[in-house]
Design a protein around this motif. Structure first.
Motif: not given
Length: 362
Positions: A314-317, A118-122, A158-163
């Motif tokens: 935060v990544l998605a804004g 979870q530290t590096v995946l985002p 995360l998959r819902l977000m497109g990853v």
């Protein structure tokens, strides 16, 4: 956390254009402050100095799993680091460009591989190019999200977000033996889609249609898992509900009970890892108690998943969800995010047992 409290300025932090200073003693005062600061430093491309690391723990400073998080973050972005030694209570981390690639992270103990992930995946989820990540260490322990939690609750959002995420598990690693091995292939999203999870359509009356009950056991009597399952079904008044008990391969003994509620596209999971001296019935009571708390609130996201969704937002804004009363881990994460700036985080009461958390890009 009241709305007035949520609006107060963050204490124990200071941000400048060149560096963000984070007090590791803030809030819950554990390893989460370090991990979130590392992720945000890579995302924002800002140097961060973290002091008083894990100040509120019995053994302050970097333990092996926390040091692995620092080393993992350094590896994926070519950072320069000061203070990256076992026991260190101060780290200065200056990130370089995040680079997709093939990475292997071994903790060398039963420390949580989920937290390293979870530290590096985002940040790799928005990097240019696919990545392959492999992990060795602990997968299931009481003080960290389990690999099963990542698989069933965190990754689906995360998959819902497109990853794109493909998970492969070689073997589990229960505390204290560890020895787990697993990997994932990560396909970044071209643009992360913000999510809005406001209402929970699952009610006690229709719970059975959406509930899965699973217990895993390694090198322990199967009867432990069977008792957990039986007690959980009795407490939920679902004595005939189907359940799964699975013997799994692991270097050491271990057990976990999981109650999974399919929300349609994502899952709320309530898992409790068995411990010596804690009865199977107590494990079931804890899991059912957490499930009932969510159902009574009408919120969309249980409190442990709520904590994990802040950085992806935060990544998605942007994004929002409702949850039960935010945990200290969640409010601490909010403080760290505010210290880095760039987004507004709002936490407000939305009823007697429900809160709304929202992130809005600056």
């Amino acid at each position: 956390m009241q709305a007035t409290q949520a609006a107060q300025a963050t204490q124990g932090t200071q941000a400048t254009r060149e560096k963000v200073l984070i007090d590791g003693a803030m809030g819950e005062g554990g390893g989460q402050v370090l991990r979130s600061a590392l992720t945000l430093a890579m995302l924002k491309q800002l140097s961060v100095e973290i002091v008083n690391i894990r100040a509120k723990r019995n053994k302050p400073g970097l333990l092996r799993q926390h040091l692995t998080c620092v080393k993992a973050a350094q590896q994926v972005c070519g950072a320069t680091v000061e203070g990256d030694q076992l026991g260190s209570q101060r780290v200065i981390f200056t990130p370089g460009k995040v680079t997709a690639g093939n990475y292997h992270f071994a903790i060398g103990s039963a420390g949580s591989t989920a937290l390293v992930c979870q530290t590096v995946l985002p940040v790799l989820a928005v990097a240019k190019g696919e990545s392959s990540l492999s992990f060795e260490g602990g997968t299931h322990a009481k003080a960290a999200p389990s690999l099963s939690f990542l698989q069933n609750a965190y990754f689906p959002v995360l998959r819902l977000m497109g990853v794109g995420i493909e998970l492969a598990i070689e073997r589990l690693g229960f505390y204290p033996a560890g020895g787990g091995r697993w990997s994932l292939k990560l396909t970044p999203a071209k643009a992360l889609r913000p999510f809005h999870l406001s209402e929970n359509p699952i009610k006690p009356l229709n719970l059975a249609k959406h509930l899965s009950i699973t217990a895993l056991v390694s090198l322990l009597p199967r009867s432990i898992a069977e008792r957990e399952v039986s007690k959980a079904k009795a407490l939920l008044s679902l004595p005939e509900h189907p359940a799964t008990v699975t013997d799994v391969a692991s270097p050491g003994p271990g057990n976990i009970l999981m109650l999974q509620v399919d929300q349609g596209g994502y899952c709320n999971q309530f898992d409790i890892t068995g411990e010596p001296g804690i009865s199977a019935e107590s494990v079931a009571k804890r899991a059912v108690g957490r499930l009932n708390k969510l159902l009574q609130s009408g919120a969309a996201v249980e409190e442990q998943l709520a904590d994990q969704l802040l950085l992806p937002m935060v990544l998605a804004g942007g994004g929002s969800f409702t949850t039960t009363k935010p945990s200290l881990h969640t409010t601490t994460n909010v403080e760290v995010i505010r210290a880095f700036g760039g987004v507004a985080v709002d936490v407000t009461a939305a009823g007697k047992q429900r809160w709304r958390v929202s992130v809005v890009g600056a």
